[in-house]
Design a protein around this motif. Structure first.
Motif, PDB file in Angstrom:
ATOM      1  N   THR A 156       0.837  -1.201   0.000  1.00 16.82           N
ATOM      2  CA  THR A 156       0.000   0.000   0.000  1.00 16.82           C
ATOM      3  C   THR A 156       0.877   1.259   0.000  1.00 16.82           C
ATOM      4  OG1 THR A 156      -0.120   0.081   2.420  1.00 16.82           O
ATOM      5  CG2 THR A 156      -1.804  -1.224   1.244  1.00 16.82           C
ATOM      6  N   TYR A 157       0.201   2.416  -0.068  1.00 14.95           N
ATOM      7  CA  TYR A 157       0.909   3.691  -0.094  1.00 14.95           C
ATOM      8  C   TYR A 157       0.378   4.590   1.016  1.00 14.95           C
ATOM      9  CZ  TYR A 157       2.347   2.249  -4.791  1.00 14.95           C
ATOM     10  OH  TYR A 157       2.873   1.570  -5.853  1.00 14.95           O
ATOM     11  N   GLU A 158       1.206   5.541   1.406  1.00 19.37           N
ATOM     12  CA  GLU A 158       0.811   6.488   2.442  1.00 19.37           C
ATOM     13  C   GLU A 158      -0.231   7.459   1.888  1.00 19.37           C
ATOM     14  OE1 GLU A 158       2.914   9.938   5.165  1.00 19.37           O
ATOM     15  OE2 GLU A 158       4.063   8.146   4.608  1.00 19.37           O
ATOM     16  N   PRO A 159      -1.267   7.763   2.644  1.00 19.85           N
ATOM     17  CA  PRO A 159      -2.302   8.687   2.143  1.00 19.85           C
ATOM     18  C   PRO A 159      -1.741  10.095   1.913  1.00 19.85           C
ATOM     19  CG  PRO A 159      -2.879   7.831   4.326  1.00 19.85           C
ATOM     20  CD  PRO A 159      -1.575   7.245   3.976  1.00 19.85           C
ATOM     21  N   PHE A 160      -2.296  10.749   0.910  1.00 21.57           N
ATOM     22  CA  PHE A 160      -1.976  12.146   0.609  1.00 21.57           C
ATOM     23  C   PHE A 160      -3.142  12.963   1.147  1.00 21.57           C
ATOM     24  CE2 PHE A 160      -1.941  15.622  -2.741  1.00 21.57           C
ATOM     25  CZ  PHE A 160      -0.823  16.271  -2.238  1.00 21.57           C
ATOM     26  N   ARG A 161      -2.954  13.545   2.333  1.00 24.45           N
ATOM     27  CA  ARG A 161      -4.044  14.144   3.089  1.00 24.45           C
ATOM     28  C   ARG A 161      -4.256  15.617   2.733  1.00 24.45           C
ATOM     29  NH1 ARG A 161      -1.359  10.683   6.787  1.00 24.45           N
ATOM     30  NH2 ARG A 161      -2.745   9.023   7.592  1.00 24.45           N
ATOM     31  N   THR A 162      -5.337  16.161   3.291  1.00 25.16           N
ATOM     32  CA  THR A 162      -5.691  17.553   3.023  1.00 25.16           C
ATOM     33  C   THR A 162      -4.564  18.504   3.405  1.00 25.16           C
ATOM     34  OG1 THR A 162      -8.043  17.107   3.307  1.00 25.16           O
ATOM     35  CG2 THR A 162      -7.334  19.384   3.546  1.00 25.16           C
ATOM     36  N   LYS A 163      -3.933  18.284   4.553  1.00 23.10           N
ATOM     37  CA  LYS A 163      -2.852  19.176   4.977  1.00 23.10           C
ATOM     38  C   LYS A 163      -1.679  19.104   4.003  1.00 23.10           C
ATOM     39  CE  LYS A 163      -0.508  15.946   8.144  1.00 23.10           C
ATOM     40  NZ  LYS A 163       0.018  15.771   9.515  1.00 23.10           N
ATOM     41  N   ASP A 164      -1.449  17.933   3.395  1.00 21.21           N
ATOM     42  CA  ASP A 164      -0.388  17.804   2.389  1.00 21.21           C
ATOM     43  C   ASP A 164      -0.754  18.572   1.127  1.00 21.21           C
ATOM     44  OD1 ASP A 164       0.933  15.936   4.098  1.00 21.21           O
ATOM     45  OD2 ASP A 164      -0.398  14.365   3.347  1.00 21.21           O
ATOM     46  N   LYS A 165      -2.026  18.526   0.763  1.00 21.72           N
ATOM     47  CA  LYS A 165      -2.480  19.204  -0.451  1.00 21.72           C
ATOM     48  C   LYS A 165      -2.353  20.716  -0.314  1.00 21.72           C
ATOM     49  CE  LYS A 165      -5.682  15.468  -1.453  1.00 21.72           C
ATOM     50  NZ  LYS A 165      -7.060  15.035  -1.754  1.00 21.72           N
ATOM     51  N   ARG A 166      -2.576  21.214   0.893  1.00 20.10           N
ATOM     52  CA  ARG A 166      -2.456  22.663   1.086  1.00 20.10           C
ATOM     53  C   ARG A 166      -1.018  23.126   0.873  1.00 20.10           C
ATOM     54  NH1 ARG A 166      -7.348  24.035   2.512  1.00 20.10           N
ATOM     55  NH2 ARG A 166      -8.569  22.822   4.020  1.00 20.10           N
ATOM     56  N   VAL A 167      -0.060  22.263   1.133  1.00 19.05           N
ATOM     57  CA  VAL A 167       1.345  22.616   0.879  1.00 19.05           C
ATOM     58  C   VAL A 167       1.595  22.756  -0.619  1.00 19.05           C
ATOM     59  CG1 VAL A 167       3.745  21.850   1.155  1.00 19.05           C
ATOM     60  CG2 VAL A 167       2.096  21.479   3.003  1.00 19.05           C
ATOM     61  N   CYS A 168       0.862  21.977  -1.429  1.00 22.13           N
ATOM     62  CA  CYS A 168       1.010  22.075  -2.887  1.00 22.13           C
ATOM     63  C   CYS A 168       0.337  23.331  -3.441  1.00 22.13           C
ATOM     64  CB  CYS A 168       0.424  20.835  -3.565  1.00 22.13           C
ATOM     65  SG  CYS A 168       1.396  19.353  -3.306  1.00 22.13           S
ATOM     66  N   GLY A 169      -0.810  23.700  -2.886  1.00 22.77           N
ATOM     67  CA  GLY A 169      -1.450  24.952  -3.291  1.00 22.77           C
ATOM     68  C   GLY A 169      -2.054  24.923  -4.674  1.00 22.77           C
ATOM     69  N   LEU A 306      -0.849  35.991  -1.576  1.00 21.71           N
ATOM     70  CA  LEU A 306      -0.736  35.508  -0.200  1.00 21.71           C
ATOM     71  C   LEU A 306       0.008  34.179  -0.133  1.00 21.71           C
ATOM     72  CD1 LEU A 306      -4.340  36.339   1.034  1.00 21.71           C
ATOM     73  CD2 LEU A 306      -2.241  37.320   1.950  1.00 21.71           C
ATOM     74  N   LYS A 307      -0.242  33.316  -1.104  1.00 22.30           N
ATOM     75  CA  LYS A 307       0.311  31.968  -1.040  1.00 22.30           C
ATOM     76  C   LYS A 307       1.688  31.875  -1.675  1.00 22.30           C
ATOM     77  CE  LYS A 307      -1.408  27.280  -1.129  1.00 22.30           C
ATOM     78  NZ  LYS A 307      -1.297  27.165   0.307  1.00 22.30           N
ATOM     79  N   GLN A 308       1.976  32.734  -2.653  1.00 23.30           N
ATOM     80  CA  GLN A 308       3.286  32.833  -3.292  1.00 23.30           C
ATOM     81  C   GLN A 308       3.608  31.662  -4.216  1.00 23.30           C
ATOM     82  OE1 GLN A 308       5.151  35.625  -3.118  1.00 23.30           O
ATOM     83  NE2 GLN A 308       3.453  36.432  -1.917  1.00 23.30           N
ATOM     84  N   ASN A 309       3.235  30.449  -3.865  1.00 17.21           N
ATOM     85  CA  ASN A 309       3.614  29.287  -4.655  1.00 17.21           C
ATOM     86  C   ASN A 309       2.361  28.469  -4.935  1.00 17.21           C
ATOM     87  OD1 ASN A 309       5.120  27.424  -5.978  1.00 17.21           O
ATOM     88  ND2 ASN A 309       6.195  26.635  -4.186  1.00 17.21           N
ATOM     89  N   VAL A 310       1.651  28.811  -6.018  1.00 15.82           N
ATOM     90  CA  VAL A 310       0.335  28.227  -6.254  1.00 15.82           C
ATOM     91  C   VAL A 310       0.203  27.808  -7.716  1.00 15.82           C
ATOM     92  CG1 VAL A 310      -0.740  30.447  -6.789  1.00 15.82           C
ATOM     93  CG2 VAL A 310      -2.154  28.592  -5.930  1.00 15.82           C
ATOM     94  N   ILE A 311      -0.544  26.725  -7.940  1.00 15.14           N
ATOM     95  CA  ILE A 311      -0.883  26.271  -9.288  1.00 15.14           C
ATOM     96  C   ILE A 311      -2.337  26.665  -9.546  1.00 15.14           C
ATOM     97  CG2 ILE A 311      -1.206  24.279 -10.799  1.00 15.14           C
ATOM     98  CD1 ILE A 311       0.906  22.807  -9.134  1.00 15.14           C
ATOM     99  N   PHE A 312      -2.560  27.477 -10.578  1.00 16.41           N
ATOM    100  CA  PHE A 312      -3.912  27.873 -10.968  1.00 16.41           C
ATOM    101  C   PHE A 312      -4.374  27.012 -12.132  1.00 16.41           C
ATOM    102  CE2 PHE A 312      -3.465  32.173  -9.003  1.00 16.41           C
ATOM    103  CZ  PHE A 312      -4.665  32.164  -8.323  1.00 16.41           C
ATOM    104  N   ALA A 313      -5.594  26.538 -12.068  1.00 13.41           N
ATOM    105  CA  ALA A 313      -6.251  25.914 -13.215  1.00 13.41           C
ATOM    106  C   ALA A 313      -7.547  26.666 -13.438  1.00 13.41           C
ATOM    107  CB  ALA A 313      -6.520  24.442 -12.957  1.00 13.41           C
ATOM    108  N   MET A 314      -7.793  27.096 -14.654  1.00 17.19           N
ATOM    109  CA  MET A 314      -8.933  27.979 -14.913  1.00 17.19           C
ATOM    110  C   MET A 314      -9.610  27.606 -16.228  1.00 17.19           C
ATOM    111  SD  MET A 314      -8.859  32.134 -15.062  1.00 17.19           S
ATOM    112  CE  MET A 314      -8.002  32.149 -13.494  1.00 17.19           C
ATOM    113  N   GLU A 315     -10.921  27.399 -16.160  1.00 16.70           N
ATOM    114  CA  GLU A 315     -11.695  27.116 -17.363  1.00 16.70           C
ATOM    115  C   GLU A 315     -12.153  28.410 -18.018  1.00 16.70           C
ATOM    116  OE1 GLU A 315     -14.916  24.686 -15.945  1.00 16.70           O
ATOM    117  OE2 GLU A 315     -14.059  22.900 -16.862  1.00 16.70           O
ATOM    118  N   GLU A 316     -11.908  28.548 -19.293  1.00 18.16           N
ATOM    119  CA  GLU A 316     -12.470  29.590 -20.150  1.00 18.16           C
ATOM    120  C   GLU A 316     -12.533  30.967 -19.488  1.00 18.16           C
ATOM    121  OE1 GLU A 316     -16.051  28.260 -22.034  1.00 18.16           O
ATOM    122  OE2 GLU A 316     -15.336  26.208 -22.177  1.00 18.16           O
ATOM    123  N   PRO A 317     -11.393  31.597 -19.277  1.00 19.33           N
ATOM    124  CA  PRO A 317     -11.391  32.928 -18.651  1.00 19.33           C
ATOM    125  C   PRO A 317     -12.061  33.994 -19.506  1.00 19.33           C
ATOM    126  CG  PRO A 317      -9.218  32.387 -19.506  1.00 19.33           C
ATOM    127  CD  PRO A 317     -10.039  31.137 -19.607  1.00 19.33           C
TER     128      PRO A 317
END
Length: 585
Positions: A156-169, A306-317
């Motif tokens: 099995t693998y270690e879960p990727f939790r909500t707190k981990d996802k917030r680090v990815c942004g 505020l976050k400085q290091n973030v990945i944006f995904a945007m549909e049809e701006p």
């Protein structure tokens, strides 16, 4: 930080997919081809709030709706995302899960030999996954996210939790769907994200709930409701102890904190003035669509800062936003994010991207591919920016491309199609209706390479060209799907020799009467009695010298079907027949 690769299996309309992303990417392709599905798949892996929704997935999220195989075993949705360009802080946080990615070869290195990881193109990476399936015991669908490295002893693998996802942004703005809740305080709304990033906690919920409970409603005896409620109380007390149904009365609601988060929203001035001189304010979601989108994007910019290091995904701006604002959105979001991923149907949006950042999405039999557009053959960056960009972007957004040899053909064919549709709408369609974009190759030598370029991007390609040598004809025929060769060497000759004489004379005299006949051609000025051969000679020079003004297209736009060259009419009809036959497959 950026997503380098995403792999999808059996999710919605995608049976299998493996694409690579740059720091800034716009996905283009037909409607329902899978662009939004790619962003939704990323959100399943990285979205901090995504797995809290119920259900996480359902029957329709499985490819072809098949969540059980022929033997009745659960089918799995699998999504894999590789993230690179991690900050020092992120590398420390994810230190137990780091792998190595080669940017030069778009490849995950199998093992960490020093000689490989020392290369400049090799960077630290984390590999993340989502797995979704049907749980027969619970009769429900489940989904979970996890690190794909390292694998535990039990497989099995270690879960990727909500707190981990917030680090990815990761932030995903869906088309028109975020606006209605962007300025609410609901969990995961844009305003809630901003408050949490500022570490603000709102101790207002109990005060608000208490005030709502204390508001008296309809207690005036003259309304009659109090008397009815008292009768209800007396009736109930004949069955139960007196203190069980004591003092019934109406309150505003039985709201909880969660209810308030969903309901509370920002009101904004509308510009409407009441009779008492005050300005009327309406809820944020009742503003114009353009205002909603602009304000949502403002909030996104605040989050990025505020976050400085973030990945944006945007549909049809581009939805409900004018072209100049579309460009500002792309520039702003791109400059404030570590990675920006867009989907779009707007040439104005595409103009803001280098061709290598435009990923053309195609799907055949459930297999989705993404091909970087790159620069067209023989088109240098300066020429692309100055001359070619708009029509190139329009062609990328189309399913079908007609390549013409020169400017006269580029103007003439859509004019013929529009005129035929105007005169015989039951029989003919415009190129716009057929989804055909036109590209001017600007030289006969460029028809084949540009045709091959667009065909490799998955477009259905048509080409119209003057009479060629056998060698050139074979090159064009092998490069495009449907070639059409004229029997004349120049396109002006196709028009002049194929059009009816009365149509040519009518157009020429109209130019003279309107004062549009060139003064430097006064010696060849057409008259009522000018011989047809002399008229054709004068018009040939006129059409040749006025290519940039679209004069040939103007002429064709005032012809009847019978007055047009049969060659042009037959090509327009042939293209329509081919497209309609392919659409029925």
């Amino acid at each position: 930080m950026r997503i380098a690769k995403i792999k999808i299996e059996r999710y919605r309309g995608i049976k299998e997919c493996e694409i690579y992303l740059t720091g800034r990417t716009v996905l283009v392709g037909d409607n329902n081809i899978g662009k939004s599905t790619i962003l939704e798949a990323i959100d399943l892996v990285l979205g901090p709030e995504r797995l809290s929704r119920s259900p996480v997935i359902d029957e329709h999220d499985f490819y072809a709706g098949e969540y059980l195989d022929k033997e009745g075993n659960p089918v799995e949705i699998n999504i894999e995302v590789i993230i690179v360009d991690l900050s020092d802080e992120q590398q420390r946080y994810f230190r137990n899960h780091l792998e190595w990615w080669d940017n030069e070869n778009n490849l995950l290195i199998d093992g960490p030999p020093p000689e490989s990881t020392d290369k400049e193109s090799v960077v630290a990476a984390i590999r993340l996954g989502f797995k979704g399936n049907y749980d027969a015991d619970e009769d429900d669908f489940t989904g979970r996210t996890y690190f794909l490295s390292p694998k535990k002893d039990d497989g099995t693998y270690e879960p990727f939790r909500t707190k981990d996802k917030r680090v990815c942004g990761f932030l995903f703005l869906r088309t028109l769907r975020t606006g209605s809740r962007a300025l609410s305080l609901e969990r995961g709304s844009l305003l809630d994200i901003i408050l949490r990033l500022n570490e603000l906690r709102l101790p207002m919920w109990e005060d608000v709930l208490k005030q709502l409970r204390d508001i008296s409603v309809a207690e005036n005896p003259e309304l009659g409701i109090s008397g009815i409620l008292e009768s209800v109380q007396n009736s109930v007390q004949s069955f139960v102890p007196s203190d069980w149904a004591d003092n019934p009365h109406l309150r505003v609601s039985d709201l909880t904190r969660a209810n308030l988060r969903r309901i509370l929203t920002v009101f904004m001035a509308t510009g409407s003035i009441r009779d008492d001189g005050t300005e009327y304010a309406a809820p944020f979601q009742h503003q114009g669509t353009g205002t909603i989108n602009a304000l949502v994007l403002t909030l996104l910019s605040m989050i990025a800062e505020l976050k400085q290091n973030v990945i944006f995904a945007m549909e049809e701006p581009e939805i409900a936003i004018p072209p100049y604002t579309q460009k500002r959105i792309i520039q702003s979001v791109s400059s404030k994010s570590a990675q920006a991923i867009f989907t779009s149907h707007s040439p104005y949006v595409l103009e803001e991207f280098d061709p290598s950042e435009i990923l053309v999405i195609n799907r055949v039999g459930g297999k989705l591919t993404g091909v970087p557009a790159k620069y067209p053959p023989s088109v240098k960056p300066k020429k692309y920016r100055d001359e070619f960009r708009r029509r190139f972007c329009e062609a990328l957004l189309a399913r079908r491309v007609l390549i013409t040899e020169g400017r006269t053909e580029y103007d003439s064919f859509p004019a013929v199609a529009r005129r035929l549709q105007e005169l015989h709408g039951e029989e003919y369609k415009t190129f716009e209706e057929l989804g055909v974009a036109i590209v001017n190759a600007e030289a006969e030598s460029q028809v084949a390479p540009i045709g091959e370029y667009f065909r490799k991007l998955g477009k259905t390609t048509f080409a119209v060209f003057d009479k060629q040598s056998d060698e050139n004809r074979r090159a064009i025929e092998s490069a495009v799907d449907y070639p059409f060769e004229a029997q004349e060497k120049g396109f002006e000759d196709v028009i002049l020799e194929g059009s009816k004489g009365e149509a040519l004379r009518r157009y020429a005299l109209m130019l003279v009467n309107d004062g549009d006949w060139p003064s430097h051609m006064s010696a060849q000025k057409p008259t009522e009695t000018i011989p047809l051969d002399d008229l054709k000679k004068a018009l040939r020079e006129f059409f040749t010298k006025s290519k940039a003004n679209g004069s040939a297209a103007d002429f064709l736009g005032q012809c009847s079907k019978d007055e047009m060259p049969e060659f042009l009419v037959s090509i327009v009809k042939s293209i329509q027949v081919i497209i309609e036959k392919r659409s029925k497959r």
